[in-house]
Write an enzyme that holds these catalytic residues in place. Structure first.
Site, PDB file in Angstrom:
ATOM      1  N   VAL A 176       0.856  -1.182   0.000  1.00 40.18           N
ATOM      2  CA  VAL A 176       0.000   0.000   0.000  1.00 40.18           C
ATOM      3  C   VAL A 176       0.892   1.231   0.000  1.00 40.18           C
ATOM      4  CG1 VAL A 176      -1.790   1.283   1.205  1.00 40.18           C
ATOM      5  CG2 VAL A 176      -1.813  -1.216   1.245  1.00 40.18           C
ATOM      6  N   ASP A 177       0.829   1.998  -1.072  1.00 40.25           N
ATOM      7  CA  ASP A 177       1.704   3.149  -1.264  1.00 40.25           C
ATOM      8  C   ASP A 177       0.891   4.431  -1.151  1.00 40.25           C
ATOM      9  OD1 ASP A 177       3.668   4.919  -1.934  1.00 40.25           O
ATOM     10  OD2 ASP A 177       3.711   4.402  -4.063  1.00 40.25           O
TER      11      ASP A 177
END
Length: 296
Positions: A176-177
């Protein structure tokens, strides 16, 4: 007690410049040296308000906050609100640590000084004390910052991802960026960036041939191949900006479904675009995809 104006200006200018420089360093937000010098000098003049009674209204909390904001704008000229508030927060954090280190040094060296309207004035400051306080604060920030970033890295969210096109499914690990703000200009769907090697087995031979021959194939290359093929409706061009790349383009593909697994929950996402990245996203191979935060 006599307060020497030149000492007040020198003390504040040196410490303010160090704080602004450290803010730039730890926020990784570049700034010109002359901007930092100008901002440090102007902020140093703030201490002289004590000698001008008509300007004492600038000592209120709201005005102090406003002055801090002006200093951030002068020093860094941030173009986004997100960058502005991040710089302001780091600026205050470093200021608090420097202030604490400075008070500790002056306390143990039996300083003579006064505090007026939240500003500390001292008469027996020395270059030695300034550099000891600055060095102590730098070491505190350096080690504390390193510890915090290490903890953040440990808490990165890795999720299992499955991508389906027709009857074929490929699996990979996604990170998850929070910095991934890519969206498809055509549909406004969030974009998930995936390594080409993770998608290779789900793509038709025509596409794999193009990616094998060209690291960054163009839309024209793909259009020529799929001009009379159903895959042409799946192809997208995703513009992006990155360090060293101002007007980059990624080839995007519209999958039938993406499954994101977190603990025991599985989220099925249909409105999504998968951008093909023909390189490695992780040097150690911990993940093969960057997930848009909106997907969660």
């Amino acid at each position: 007690m006599i307060v020497y104006a030149e000492y007040v200006l020198l003390e504040n200018f040196i410490m303010n410049y160090i704080i602004l420089h450290m803010t730039s360093k730890f926020s990784k937000y570049p700034s010109k040296k002359y901007k930092l010098l100008i901002a440090a000098f102007i902020s140093a003049l703030y201490a002289f308000i004590i000698f001008i009674p008509s300007l004492h209204f600038l000592f209120t909390v709201i005005m102090k906050l406003a002055c801090s904001m002006v200093i951030i704008v002068l020093a860094y000229t941030p173009h986004k609100f997100k960058d502005f508030f991040r710089l302001l927060g780091i600026f205050y954090l470093i200021t608090l640590i420097f202030g604490g280190a400075g008070f500790a040094i002056f306390y143990f060296t039996n300083f003579n000084g006064i505090i007026s309207n939240g500003i500390f004035y001292t008469t027996d400051v020395s270059a030695k004390n300034i550099f000891i306080a600055g060095g102590t604060a730098y070491l505190l920030i350096h080690f504390v910052w390193g510890y915090i970033t290490d903890q953040v890295k440990k808490d990165k969210i890795f999720l299992k991802v499955k991508i389906q096109i027709k009857d074929t499914i490929v699996e990979c690990v996604g990170l998850v960026d929070t910095g991934n703000a890519l969206k498809d200009p055509l549909t406004n769907y969030p974009v998930m960036v995936v390594e080409y090697k993770a998608l290779e087995h789900i793509l038709p031979l025509e596409i794999t041939d193009v990616f094998s021959s060209s690291k960054y194939p163009s839309l024209e290359q793909l259009s020529e191949i799929f001009n009379h093929n159903e895959w042409i409706t799946r192809i997208r061009m995703i513009p992006f900006k990155a360090l060293g790349t101002e007007n980059g383009m990624l080839i995007g593909i519209k999958p039938d479904m993406v499954f994101i697994e977190k603990d025991q929950d599985v989220k099925n996402i249909k409105d999504i675009i998968v951008a093909v990245y023909n390189n490695e996203l992780s040097k150690d191979g911990n993940y093969k995809a960057l997930l848009h935060p909106d997907l969660l």
